[in-house]
Design a protein around this motif. Structure first.
Motif, PDB file in Angstrom:
ATOM      1  N   TYR A  95      97.118  89.767   3.509  1.00 48.40           N
ATOM      2  CA  TYR A  95      96.677  88.739   2.564  1.00 48.40           C
ATOM      3  C   TYR A  95      96.758  89.224   1.120  1.00 48.40           C
ATOM      4  O   TYR A  95      96.730  88.429   0.199  1.00 48.40           O
ATOM      5  CB  TYR A  95      95.259  88.237   2.932  1.00 48.40           C
ATOM      6  N   ASN A 140      88.319  84.921  -3.149  1.00 52.01           N
ATOM      7  CA  ASN A 140      87.373  85.617  -4.030  1.00 52.01           C
ATOM      8  C   ASN A 140      87.030  84.766  -5.255  1.00 52.01           C
ATOM      9  O   ASN A 140      85.897  84.788  -5.738  1.00 52.01           O
ATOM     10  CB  ASN A 140      87.934  86.973  -4.453  1.00 52.01           C
ATOM     11  N   TYR A 181      86.533  93.427 -10.668  1.00 52.65           N
ATOM     12  CA  TYR A 181      86.459  93.617  -9.214  1.00 52.65           C
ATOM     13  C   TYR A 181      87.846  93.981  -8.643  1.00 52.65           C
ATOM     14  O   TYR A 181      87.987  94.942  -7.886  1.00 52.65           O
ATOM     15  CB  TYR A 181      85.888  92.350  -8.563  1.00 52.65           C
ATOM     16  N   GLN A 187      90.093  99.665  -2.156  1.00 51.39           N
ATOM     17  CA  GLN A 187      89.578  98.355  -1.722  1.00 51.39           C
ATOM     18  C   GLN A 187      88.054  98.418  -1.597  1.00 51.39           C
ATOM     19  O   GLN A 187      87.400  98.867  -2.496  1.00 51.39           O
ATOM     20  CB  GLN A 187      90.292  97.895  -0.456  1.00 51.39           C
ATOM     21  N   SER A 188      87.518  98.036  -0.442  1.00 49.79           N
ATOM     22  CA  SER A 188      86.059  97.897  -0.352  1.00 49.79           C
ATOM     23  C   SER A 188      85.285  99.214  -0.449  1.00 49.79           C
ATOM     24  O   SER A 188      84.071  99.178  -0.657  1.00 49.79           O
ATOM     25  CB  SER A 188      85.682  97.198   0.940  1.00 49.79           C
ATOM     26  N   GLU A 236      96.745  91.492  -5.810  1.00 53.39           N
ATOM     27  CA  GLU A 236      95.478  90.868  -5.413  1.00 53.39           C
ATOM     28  C   GLU A 236      95.077  89.777  -6.406  1.00 53.39           C
ATOM     29  O   GLU A 236      94.644  88.694  -6.004  1.00 53.39           O
ATOM     30  CB  GLU A 236      94.347  91.900  -5.276  1.00 53.39           C
ATOM     31  N   VAL A 286      90.315  97.592   3.190  1.00 47.23           N
ATOM     32  CA  VAL A 286      91.464  96.981   3.878  1.00 47.23           C
ATOM     33  C   VAL A 286      92.806  97.676   3.644  1.00 47.23           C
ATOM     34  O   VAL A 286      93.791  97.310   4.284  1.00 47.23           O
ATOM     35  CB  VAL A 286      91.673  95.476   3.571  1.00 47.23           C
TER      36      VAL A 286
END
Ligand code: DON
Length: 310
Positions: A29, A170, A194, A65-66, A163, A264
């Motif tokens: 994604y 988001n 972010y 990422q996260s 992204e 991710v």
């Protein structure tokens, strides 16, 4: 710990876990992440004296990422204090996927349930202070550069742009948070921050070092300098246990038993209190967005070295 033996075991467990890369797929994604070779697997372990052991693809760069949500939370807590932060974001696991929108509307306060899900991390990014997005990002980068001792830590521009172009979900989360009064700063600037902190590029070795600082309650291993207040380090480790692997956190706590945070791009940062930081990179993901071979590797390592905290 016998380093030679530990190193051999690490190599063996990494090789044993490699076949699990076939059981998942890379995140698609974010188009840039879809280009990554899925059969990579690397692990690094950072010990309290700074020694690093590694096996496999431990020096391949990937975006956090996260995993970066831990570091944005640290900055937000240090800048605003925990009372302010937890007025805007909760402390409870969700049982929902990381990008879920459902509980934002159904909970009375519209407060995201925790800072590890996307909605919570966007709310946290909104609390990071600075004159502009560059300055706000620098606060996160400065902390991570200090923790890793790597002054060159920076963002992957292609991942960031990829992204930013595709982050409709988001954006929906952020605009909902703005409408509910949870997000008090500019929506597009906060999203930009972010996306940028999510695209900070690291290797498994960097991640192991970051994990070791948390394992040492916020103290730098080689200098003894405190870089994170002890209470903030404790809060982060607790979130890693309850929410770090999203809606697989309960299963991970039982099978592996180590505070950990996934991303991710396939990274996992694990932290074994007082003993070691572990960085894993394996971009093939399971359906919950966690590295499928990375989770297996941590499970085997935890059993072999008795790392579980429970
Ligand atoms: O916002 C996103 O969807 C990504 N930048 C980060 C999500 C993520 O890493 C979830 N982790 N397993």
């Amino acid at each position: 710990m016998d380093l030679k033996q530990a190193s051999d075991q690490l190599e063996q467990i990494r090789n044993q876990s490699l076949e699990f890369t076939y059981m998942g797929s890379v995140a698609s994604y974010i188009p840039e992440l879809a280009k990554v070779e899925r059969h990579q697997l690397g692990v690094a372990v950072c010990l309290p004296d700074g020694t690093i052991l590694s096996a496999g693809d431990a020096e391949v760069p990937f975006s956090m990422q996260s995993i970066s949500k831990i570091f944005s939370l640290i900055v937000a807590l240090c800048q605003n204090g925990k009372d302010y932060v937890f007025r805007h974001v909760g402390k409870e696991p969700t049982g929902d996927p990381f990008n879920s929108i459902i509980k934002l509307e159904t909970t009375e306060s519209h407060k995201p349930l925790n800072p590890m899900i996307n909605a919570g991390a966007i709310a946290v990014a909104g609390m990071i202070r600075g004159a502009n997005v560059d300055e706000r990002l620098d606060a996160v980068l400065a902390l991570m550069r200090k923790m890793t001792g790597n002054p060159h830590l920076s963002i992957n521009q292609a991942v960031y742009c990829s992204e930013k172009k595709t982050a409709d979900r988001n954006r929906a989360l952020a605009w909902f948070l703005k409408d509910s009064g949870i997000l008090e700063t500019d929506v597009e600037e906060t999203l930009d921050l972010y996306f940028r902190h999510c695209s900070i590029e690291v290797t498994a070795k960097d991640v192991a070092t970051l994990g070791m600082v948390l394992a040492a309650d916020g103290i730098l291993v080689n200098t003894g300098e405190r870089v994170i207040p002890e209470e903030v380090a404790r809060i982060c480790k607790t979130f890693m246990v309850t929410c770090g692997m999203y809606n697989a956190s309960g299963e991970f706590a039982i099978d592996v038993g180590i505070p950990a945070k996934s991303g991710v791009a396939g990274g996992i940062m694990a932290t074994v209190p007082q003993r070691m930081g572990i960085g894993v990179f394996g971009p093939s993901l399971d359906e919950k967005g966690n590295s499928v071979a990375g989770v297996k590797l941590l499970e085997l390592l935890s059993k072999e070295w008795k790392l579980g905290i429970f």
